[in-house]
Design a protein around this motif. Sequence first.
Motif, PDB file in Angstrom:
ATOM      1  N   GLN A 134      65.829  62.430  27.890  1.00 52.25           N
ATOM      2  CA  GLN A 134      65.819  62.112  26.468  1.00 52.25           C
ATOM      3  C   GLN A 134      65.459  60.653  26.258  1.00 52.25           C
ATOM      4  O   GLN A 134      65.764  59.793  27.090  1.00 52.25           O
ATOM      5  CB  GLN A 134      67.182  62.391  25.842  1.00 52.25           C
ATOM      6  N   PRO A 187      68.501  61.615  19.881  1.00 49.82           N
ATOM      7  CA  PRO A 187      67.625  61.473  21.046  1.00 49.82           C
ATOM      8  C   PRO A 187      66.422  62.418  20.949  1.00 49.82           C
ATOM      9  O   PRO A 187      66.524  63.527  20.436  1.00 49.82           O
ATOM     10  CB  PRO A 187      68.526  61.848  22.218  1.00 49.82           C
ATOM     11  N   PRO A 217      63.489  64.633  22.852  1.00 44.22           N
ATOM     12  CA  PRO A 217      63.174  65.242  24.151  1.00 44.22           C
ATOM     13  C   PRO A 217      62.003  64.497  24.790  1.00 44.22           C
ATOM     14  O   PRO A 217      61.015  64.176  24.117  1.00 44.22           O
ATOM     15  CB  PRO A 217      62.781  66.676  23.803  1.00 44.22           C
ATOM     16  N   GLY A 230      58.707  66.576  21.166  1.00 47.96           N
ATOM     17  CA  GLY A 230      59.221  65.315  21.678  1.00 47.96           C
ATOM     18  C   GLY A 230      58.089  64.414  22.116  1.00 47.96           C
ATOM     19  O   GLY A 230      57.108  64.245  21.392  1.00 47.96           O
TER      20      GLY A 230
END
Length: 130
Positions: free
Chosen positions: A10, A32, A34, A56
């Motif tokens: 993360q 957070p 990914p 992410g």
Amino acid sequence: MAQRQDGSTQLNVIPGPLSGGAASDSGPWHAPVPLEIAASYRARTRGLLGRDGIEGALLLTPAGSVHTFRMRFAIDVAYLDRHMTVLAVRTMPPGRLGLPRIRARHVLEATAGAMARWGLRPGVRVEISP
């Protein structure tokens, strides 16, 4: 940054004086994010090629520049120094060659528009969860 291996973890965006966060802020602004790490030559070469998007972000390490040839979507690119501080953020459409950044040691890639939502801009520091 310690030697990294390919894998998932993360990413945390740490507020700083240049990012508008107060000096007393401690911790990430957002949840957070990914993060996939591409540290091997093979993983860095593949990057986001052949994908239709990413959930992410992808960290290329070590890296000082990127390209978007044969990519299917526009990306945000953040160039990071050895202390994981953002040097520059650019949005790159497919088929472009990014200029190398002299002080860049890592490159963070995400879907176009994502880094603005995370508050990533020059001077902001990021942290990778163990």
